[in-house]
Enzyme design. Structure first.
Site, PDB file in Angstrom:
ATOM      1  N   SER A  31      22.892  49.211  30.790  1.00  0.00           N
ATOM      2  CA  SER A  31      22.863  47.633  30.622  1.00  0.00           C
ATOM      3  C   SER A  31      21.758  47.142  31.045  1.00  0.00           C
ATOM      4  CB  SER A  31      24.108  46.995  31.331  1.00  0.00           C
ATOM      5  OG  SER A  31      23.898  45.518  31.075  1.00  0.00           O
ATOM      6  N   TYR A  46      29.304  44.566  38.092  1.00  0.00           N
ATOM      7  CA  TYR A  46      29.155  45.063  36.696  1.00  0.00           C
ATOM      8  C   TYR A  46      27.590  45.677  36.817  1.00  0.00           C
ATOM      9  CZ  TYR A  46      27.924  45.362  31.760  1.00  0.00           C
ATOM     10  OH  TYR A  46      27.854  45.820  30.431  1.00  0.00           O
TER      11      TYR A  46
END
Length: 142
Positions: A31, A46
């Site tokens: 990501s 995350y």
């Protein structure tokens, strides 16, 4: 837990590719959060898990190379998905912050995956492709 799942998936895929004897390609999803903190989103755990996947891809690329197995990662930025639609309060940020001036589409990711799985990428391993509309280059002013 996400990192363990990615590791076990890669392990199973590599086992099958080794059994078949002709190598292969593994693509894992990291990501933009693996590259930088995003002020509008408070998702430190995350980001840490996605950074771990990015490094896992690099490490596995080295470990799997003798078996002709290539391992790469993608780092998507803001992509229009069912999940991103739930963040209604920052939709304007998704559209306006990337230097390319738009939110990414799933097709943007699909084409990168197609490349990494193709013969055209036969000498490409251990890389991370940031598909962010340029956002990973530092333009996060939110």
């Amino acid at each position: 837990m996400q990192v363990l799942g990615s590791f076990f998936y890669a392990q199973l895929a590599a086992k099958q590719m080794t059994h078949q004897g002709d190598g292969g390609s593994i693509v894992m999803i990291a990501s933009i959060a693996a590259h930088c903190a995003i002020p509008a989103q408070r998702v430190s755990i995350y980001g840490a898990s996605k950074a771990a996947i990015k490094l896992l891809g690099k490490t596995l690329a080295v470990e799997m190379a003798p078996y002709n197995i290539r391992v790469n990662t993608l780092s998507p930025g803001f992509i229009r998905t069912q999940m991103s639609r739930q963040f209604s309060d920052i939709q304007d940020i998704f559209r306006s912050t990337p230097p390319l001036g738009r939110i990414g589409e799933r097709e943007d990711l699909a084409m990168a995956v197609a490349y990494l799985l193709s013969k055209g990428a036969s000498y490409t391993t251990g890389i991370d492709i940031a598909i962010t509309g340029g956002l990973h280059n530092g333009r996060i002013d939110v």
